[in-house]
Design a protein around this motif. Structure first.
Motif, PDB file in Angstrom:
ATOM      1  N   SER A 336      15.000  43.860 -20.459  1.00  0.00           N
ATOM      2  CA  SER A 336      16.391  43.614 -20.826  1.00  0.00           C
ATOM      3  C   SER A 336      17.187  42.981 -19.690  1.00  0.00           C
ATOM      4  N   TYR A 337      16.676  43.043 -18.454  1.00  0.00           N
ATOM      5  CA  TYR A 337      17.412  42.419 -17.346  1.00  0.00           C
ATOM      6  C   TYR A 337      17.506  40.920 -17.566  1.00  0.00           C
ATOM      7  N   ASP A 338      16.409  40.268 -17.844  1.00  0.00           N
ATOM      8  CA  ASP A 338      16.435  38.830 -18.107  1.00  0.00           C
ATOM      9  C   ASP A 338      17.203  38.535 -19.391  1.00  0.00           C
ATOM     10  N   ALA A 339      16.977  39.346 -20.431  1.00  0.00           N
ATOM     11  CA  ALA A 339      17.622  39.106 -21.722  1.00  0.00           C
ATOM     12  C   ALA A 339      19.138  39.188 -21.624  1.00  0.00           C
ATOM     13  N   GLU A 340      19.653  40.003 -20.709  1.00  0.00           N
ATOM     14  CA  GLU A 340      21.095  40.165 -20.567  1.00  0.00           C
ATOM     15  C   GLU A 340      21.685  39.276 -19.480  1.00  0.00           C
ATOM     16  N   PRO A 343      21.599  34.925 -19.844  1.00  0.00           N
ATOM     17  CA  PRO A 343      22.716  34.323 -20.572  1.00  0.00           C
ATOM     18  C   PRO A 343      24.057  34.502 -19.857  1.00  0.00           C
ATOM     19  N   ALA A 344      24.250  35.650 -19.219  1.00  0.00           N
ATOM     20  CA  ALA A 344      25.494  35.874 -18.479  1.00  0.00           C
ATOM     21  C   ALA A 344      25.598  34.926 -17.295  1.00  0.00           C
ATOM     22  N   GLY A 345      24.492  34.729 -16.585  1.00  0.00           N
ATOM     23  CA  GLY A 345      24.486  33.800 -15.463  1.00  0.00           C
ATOM     24  C   GLY A 345      24.732  32.377 -15.909  1.00  0.00           C
ATOM     25  N   ARG A 506      13.343  37.490 -25.556  1.00  0.00           N
ATOM     26  CA  ARG A 506      12.988  36.708 -24.368  1.00  0.00           C
ATOM     27  C   ARG A 506      13.397  35.270 -24.629  1.00  0.00           C
ATOM     28  N   THR A 507      14.638  34.946 -24.343  1.00  0.00           N
ATOM     29  CA  THR A 507      15.154  33.632 -24.681  1.00  0.00           C
ATOM     30  C   THR A 507      14.649  32.576 -23.713  1.00  0.00           C
ATOM     31  N   SER A 508      14.440  31.382 -24.228  1.00  0.00           N
ATOM     32  CA  SER A 508      14.058  30.253 -23.392  1.00  0.00           C
ATOM     33  C   SER A 508      15.301  29.688 -22.734  1.00  0.00           C
TER      34      SER A 508
END
Length: 514
Positions: A336-340, A343-345, A506-508
């Motif tokens: 969830s770190y990458d998933a959240e 997009p925020a970054g 896991r978004t691209s």
């Protein structure tokens, strides 16, 4: 070669690395931080820290220390503009308002202006006092990552000693040119260079009398022979002039032109070339290694979001690492770190790149830009991750053109004071643990919460953003992980979140861009 072990290794001793160490210690995690430099940053660099960042520092118990360090610039929140500094006038101070035009208090902490070279020593001292093993003059020279952890190669530059450190996780907060990100082969996407090359000229001059009564954060200099922006570092004698072009100029003469006064004591301390860029890593995690701060995203400074976004990374990642390390959560939670945060970054970097360096135009409304508090007060909404009922599952979507927090899933819980003295906020209900906030008789909710896999205190709250009979499950980072009306649901929801069973996309990089 000496072989040691610790719980988490943080590479990088800047603002984000030091905050990461503090967050991990706040959650009881052993941490070693290494920084190849001998000291904290000698350059002012980042100066404006948003309300959301100050809320993170509030949770860590250091907001008072940060505000004290920022005392020199406590009254310097205005912007200014003019042909020269001597001729500049303050621009109107923008005040927060709700959609109906009434005054809006977005959070329990005020933003603050404090130069990076002043703040970093405060964070370094706080991290050491919290029990972090903080090692400056120590370089991460290499690492290998596998299913069982990370083996890091360290070099103590002062003693020449080499050692290996075996750790379950490595957090790379090692800057825009991150050797860790490069070693992992993680690419970056984005607009790349924004505009032409720029220069920061750090200088000393006693200008207290010149600016008296017209104190400012940034002053736009519009002289045709010396256009740029003057940043106040201490409001008296330390300044940074930001200009376009190359470094080979008579800076003393140019600065006196921009200032509009003789400034006989002017001393140029350093001249640094840089390039505004918008680039975001295509992955924030690779196995047991996680990127944070500039290693994960770089952005132009026009919205003052760079360091603030990195500190938000640390706040998000810290509780998840702690939950996995203590066995409270499955390793899948870390997906969830990458998933959240990616997009925020991307959102922060994109918004920064859309903003202008022109302070006069920055003061006008632009419907294409997010509301300033969406950037500064935690208004971004995670689409998916450690959430149940978020936007990617059909949940209500947070607007970005207005700041209208309503306790939606994937957003930071709205702020309301809990006492007349204004000492406790709704944000104080969560962190370092979870919390359940209900607008109902708490008895039924407490019965259901008793079967939760972790302690889940129940707080009754009659708030405008919480309808009667509704509850919010607050994560340790004060983000709403679930919203509903079923008193039996929170325990199961928390169990799903901790086991990684909640939807986590896991978004691209292409998906993030849209």
């Amino acid at each position: 070669m000496n072989v040691q072990s610790t719980r988490v290794l943080v590479a990088g001793g800047g603002l984000v690395g030091l905050t990461t160490a503090l967050v991990l210690r706040h959650h009881g995690v052993e941490v070693t931080l290494v920084e190849k430099r001998a000291t904290t940053s000698p350059q002012p660099k980042a100066r404006r820290f948003h309300r959301r960042t100050m809320e993170v520092f509030r949770e860590l118990g250091i907001a008072g220390l940060v505000h004290e360090a920022a005392r020199d610039l406590a009254e310097h929140h205005h912007m200014a503009a003019g042909r020269t500094l001597a001729e500049a006038e303050q621009l109107p101070l923008w005040l927060p308002s709700a959609p109906d035009g009434t005054y809006l208090e977005p959070g329990p902490e005020l933003p603050c202006l404090v130069a990076q070279d002043v703040l970093e020593p405060v964070l370094r001292s706080a991290a050491a006092e919290a029990g972090a093993d903080v090692r400056f003059s120590t370089e991460l020279t290499g690492f290998t990552s596998g299913p069982d952890g990370v083996v890091a190669e360290l070099h103590d530059r002062a003693s020449g000693r080499h050692e290996q450190l075996h750790v379950p996780f490595l957090v790379a907060a090692d800057g825009a040119h991150s050797p860790v990100r490069t070693a992992l082969g993680i690419g970056r996407s984005g607009r790349g260079a924004i505009g032409g090359p720029a220069v920061n000229v750090y200088f000393r001059a006693d200008l207290a009398e010149v600016v008296h009564g017209r104190e400012f954060n940034l002053c736009q200099i519009e002289h045709p022979d010396a256009p740029g922006a003057l940043a106040s570092i201490d409001g008296r004698s330390r300044w940074v002039f930001m200009a376009g072009g190359g470094t080979e100029r008579d800076w003393a003469a140019l600065l006196r032109t921009a200032l509009g006064v003789p400034a006989p004591d002017l001393e140029v301390l350093s001249v640094l070339a840089w390039q505004p860029e918008m680039l975001v890593a295509d992955r924030f995690s690779a196995g047991r290694v996680h990127l944070a701060g500039d290693a994960a995203h770089v952005m132009p400074p026009f919205a003052a979001t760079g360091a603030n976004t990195g500190i938000a990374d640390a706040h998000n990642l810290g509780w998840k690492l702690a939950a996995v390390l203590t066995g409270a959560a499955a390793p899948d939670l870390l997906d969830s770190y990458d998933a959240e945060r990616r997009p925020a970054g991307w959102f922060a970097a994109d918004q920064s790149s859309r903003r202008s360096a022109d302070l006069r135009s920055a003061a006008t409304a632009d419907e294409a830009l997010a509301h300033p508090f969406v950037l500064a007060a935690g208004g971004f909404q995670y689409p998916s991750g450690a959430l149940v009922g978020g936007p990617d599952e059909g949940g209500e979507i947070e607007p970005v053109d207005v700041f209208a927090p309503a306790g939606r899933v994937g957003t930071r819980v709205p702020h309301e004071w809990l006492d007349e003295a204004h000492t406790r906020s709704t944000l104080d209900l969560a962190g370092p643990g979870w919390a359940l906030v209900v607008n109902d008789d708490p008895a039924g909710w407490e019965h259901g919460a008793a079967s939760a896999p972790l302690p889940l205190p129940v707080h009754r709250l009659a708030a405008g953003f919480l309808p009667e009979g509704c509850a919010l499950l607050l994560r340790p980072d004060q983000v709403v992980g679930w919203r509903g009306t079923d008193p039996t649901a929170p325990a199961d929801v928390l169990r799903r979140l901790l086991t990684g069973a909640a939807k986590c996309l896991r978004t691209s990089a292409a998906a993030v861009r849209t």
